[in-house]
Scaffold this motif. Structure first.
Motif, PDB file in Angstrom:
ATOM      1  N   LEU A   1       0.825  -1.202   0.000  1.00 47.03           N
ATOM      2  CA  LEU A   1       0.000   0.000   0.000  1.00 47.03           C
ATOM      3  C   LEU A   1       0.864   1.258   0.000  1.00 47.03           C
ATOM      4  CD1 LEU A   1      -2.904   0.966   0.034  1.00 47.03           C
ATOM      5  CD2 LEU A   1      -2.856   0.880   2.529  1.00 47.03           C
ATOM      6  N   LYS A   2       1.967   1.237   0.734  1.00 47.54           N
ATOM      7  CA  LYS A   2       2.886   2.391   0.743  1.00 47.54           C
ATOM      8  C   LYS A   2       3.477   2.607  -0.648  1.00 47.54           C
ATOM      9  CE  LYS A   2       7.012   4.232   3.019  1.00 47.54           C
ATOM     10  NZ  LYS A   2       7.611   4.631   1.719  1.00 47.54           N
ATOM     11  N   GLN A   3       3.861   1.526  -1.298  1.00 47.09           N
ATOM     12  CA  GLN A   3       4.434   1.647  -2.637  1.00 47.09           C
ATOM     13  C   GLN A   3       3.392   2.125  -3.641  1.00 47.09           C
ATOM     14  OE1 GLN A   3       5.963  -2.308  -3.167  1.00 47.09           O
ATOM     15  NE2 GLN A   3       7.884  -1.880  -2.080  1.00 47.09           N
ATOM     16  N   ALA A   4       2.154   1.683  -3.483  1.00 48.30           N
ATOM     17  CA  ALA A   4       1.089   2.139  -4.364  1.00 48.30           C
ATOM     18  C   ALA A   4       0.845   3.626  -4.198  1.00 48.30           C
ATOM     19  CB  ALA A   4      -0.186   1.351  -4.095  1.00 48.30           C
TER      20      ALA A   4
ATOM     21  N   ILE B   1       3.705   9.887  -7.809  1.00 45.04           N
ATOM     22  CA  ILE B   1       4.464  10.081  -9.049  1.00 45.04           C
ATOM     23  C   ILE B   1       3.526  10.461 -10.184  1.00 45.04           C
ATOM     24  CG2 ILE B   1       5.850   8.895 -10.796  1.00 45.04           C
ATOM     25  CD1 ILE B   1       7.061   7.238  -8.518  1.00 45.04           C
ATOM     26  N   LEU B   2       2.352   9.832 -10.240  1.00 44.62           N
ATOM     27  CA  LEU B   2       1.388  10.162 -11.276  1.00 44.62           C
ATOM     28  C   LEU B   2       0.891  11.601 -11.148  1.00 44.62           C
ATOM     29  CD1 LEU B   2      -0.760   6.903 -11.461  1.00 44.62           C
ATOM     30  CD2 LEU B   2       0.832   7.755 -13.178  1.00 44.62           C
TER      31      LEU B   2
ATOM     32  N   ASP C   1      -4.826   1.524 -13.176  1.00 42.91           N
ATOM     33  CA  ASP C   1      -4.074   0.361 -12.701  1.00 42.91           C
ATOM     34  C   ASP C   1      -3.617   0.548 -11.259  1.00 42.91           C
ATOM     35  OD1 ASP C   1      -4.414  -0.847 -15.132  1.00 42.91           O
ATOM     36  OD2 ASP C   1      -2.452  -0.256 -15.921  1.00 42.91           O
ATOM     37  N   ILE C   2      -3.048   1.733 -10.983  1.00 46.31           N
ATOM     38  CA  ILE C   2      -2.571   2.006  -9.621  1.00 46.31           C
ATOM     39  C   ILE C   2      -3.740   2.062  -8.638  1.00 46.31           C
ATOM     40  CG2 ILE C   2      -1.486   3.732  -8.141  1.00 46.31           C
ATOM     41  CD1 ILE C   2       0.450   2.079  -9.803  1.00 46.31           C
TER      42      ILE C   2
ATOM     43  N   LEU D   1      -4.856  -1.460  -7.887  1.00 42.85           N
ATOM     44  CA  LEU D   1      -3.917  -2.117  -6.973  1.00 42.85           C
ATOM     45  C   LEU D   1      -4.075  -1.580  -5.552  1.00 42.85           C
ATOM     46  CD1 LEU D   1      -0.637  -2.319  -9.094  1.00 42.85           C
ATOM     47  CD2 LEU D   1      -2.017  -4.236  -8.272  1.00 42.85           C
ATOM     48  N   GLN D   2      -4.210  -0.284  -5.444  1.00 41.35           N
ATOM     49  CA  GLN D   2      -4.347   0.326  -4.124  1.00 41.35           C
ATOM     50  C   GLN D   2      -5.601  -0.175  -3.423  1.00 41.35           C
ATOM     51  OE1 GLN D   2      -3.416   4.550  -3.890  1.00 41.35           O
ATOM     52  NE2 GLN D   2      -5.135   4.868  -2.497  1.00 41.35           N
ATOM     53  N   LEU D   3      -6.713  -0.261  -4.156  1.00 40.87           N
ATOM     54  CA  LEU D   3      -7.957  -0.775  -3.578  1.00 40.87           C
ATOM     55  C   LEU D   3      -7.789  -2.219  -3.139  1.00 40.87           C
ATOM     56  CD1 LEU D   3     -10.950  -0.471  -2.917  1.00 40.87           C
ATOM     57  CD2 LEU D   3     -11.458  -1.140  -5.280  1.00 40.87           C
TER      58      LEU D   3
END
Length: 409
Positions: free
Chosen positions: A352-355, A361-362, A378-379, A382-384
């Motif tokens: 979750l931290k990396q997401a 960044i986006l 996509d991000i 993944l986060q969800l």
């Protein structure tokens, strides 16, 4: 019975042990106490125990006293004295210690029934706790979906701005909107599932199905696990029940031995006679003390009962071992799954931290005009996923802790 209750009382305290969450445990502890007080199944077992206890008074009695009365309906003409009527009373008495043996047997049955109350209460505590954690997970997921829908709305605004300047297409906007629709659908489904689980919990508490249940906003993963003493598994009431049943068979055999002994009867008979010149004594009536003995000569019934008791005790030993094996399997599984839940939680936290870093960044990419809304979706997906998995990990940890607590506390 007092010693039994003293042993079981601390067992029931497990419901208030909610893994070092003193403030957060208040709501659940209140629900547990309400369930223990109002649940119909608990009340059913309580009535069964009271009935079993009352049987102790039932067996503390002697056989019915026999009264006999005979009256001469037609008296023949005879010079000999004739009786007019006779009255007798007879009381059979069990062999010494039989009534005490009956009381002990009835008490042992009541003790075994009391264990059933304890087991039912422990299961109820576990069921209420698990239902509560299901409601927590459902509520937490709905909040996560709400946050993600708002996030997508922000991205939609960015996409609309990008469309105006020619840096994105309308398809990007539509894809963001469709994703929002999917999340709203999932949230609506969770809302219905929450109502169903709330009904389940209210039924456990024996209150109105639509009564509102308040759950915690968040649950934390404890920094360390509580100590597990597997030796305590042998003290689980589900196993203690077999010990009590075994003892009841022992008392049944003692009673069987007493009932195979003779019964003694004592009584008296009074005979009233007519006056007759043949009676020279001043006493014409007769009074006869009586003594009788009932001997079970054909005692195959009692020897068969002894054999049955021996077989039942062997069966109880096998049943206890079988249940112990099952509980050991459940404990091992719960311990392993709780460890897995902690591992999963730690992994989801890292992911979750990396997401979120990728999301940042986006956002910065948008400032330079190079945002890719496919990457955004996509991000976000993944986060969800990581957030949902994290909630499931926390719920799983507490559910497995509840099972462990049920087995060994």
């Amino acid at each position: 019975m007092k010693n039994l209750k003293a042993y079981i009382k601390p067992i029931l305290i497990l419901g208030s042990f909610l893994f070092a969450l003193s403030v957060q445990s208040q709501e659940l502890e209140t629900l547990i106490n309400e369930a223990l007080e109002n649940n119909p199944e608990i009340q059913k077992f309580d009535f069964q125990y009271k009935i079993a206890s009352e049987k102790v008074n039932e067996v503390n009695s002697l056989p019915n006293t026999e009264f006999n009365l005979g009256v001469m309906a037609i008296a023949p003409e005879m010079e000999m004295p004739m009786e007019r009527f006779r009255v007798s009373v007879m009381q059979m008495l069990p062999w010494f210690g039989t009534i005490t043996a009956r009381e002990n047997y009835a008490t042992s049955i009541a003790d075994a029934q009391y264990i059933e109350i304890t087991i039912a209460k422990r299961k109820l505590i576990a069921s209420v706790s698990q239902s509560y954690y299901n409601l927590y997970a459902n509520n937490a997921k709905q909040k996560v979906l709400t946050e993600n829908i708002k996030l997508l709305e922000t991205y939609e605004t960015l996409a609309l701005t990008s469309v105006e300047v020619g840096k994105a297409s309308a398809v990007d906007v539509l894809r963001l909107q469709m994703r929002q629709n999917e999340m709203q659908q999932l949230k609506d489904v969770l809302s219905q599932q929450f109502l169903a689980e709330q009904t389940n919990l209210n039924n456990l508490l024996n209150r109105e199905n639509d009564a509102a249940v308040t759950v915690l906003d968040s649950l934390i993963m404890p920094s360390e696990d509580f100590e597990i003493t597997s030796e305590n598994l042998a003290l689980n009431p589900e196993l203690l029940k077999y010990d009590k049943l075994y003892q009841s068979i022992e008392q049944s055999e003692l009673l069987n031995q007493k009932e195979s002994a003779p019964m003694i009867g004592i009584g008296v008979e009074y005979i009233n006679q007519d006056n007759s010149p043949m009676i020279t004594s001043s006493y014409k009536d007769m009074l006869m003390p009586m003594l009788s003995v009932s001997i079970p000569i054909f005692n195959k019934k009692y020897s068969s009962q002894t054999k049955q008791n021996e077989l039942e005790q062997q069966e109880i030993k096998v049943q206890k071992q079988e249940r112990l094996n099952t509980l050991e399997t459940l404990l091992s599984k719960a311990i392993n799954e709780r460890v897995s839940a902690r591992i999963s939680y730690d992994t989801q936290t890292k992911n979750l931290k990396q997401a979120k870093d990728a999301e940042d960044i986006l956002i910065k990419s948008y400032e330079t005009g190079t945002i890719d809304f496919n990457d955004v979706l996509d991000i976000q997906e993944l986060q969800l996923k990581f957030q949902m998995n994290q909630i499931e990990s926390i719920k799983g940890y507490y559910v497995q802790s509840t099972i462990i607590n049920y087995l060994i506390q």
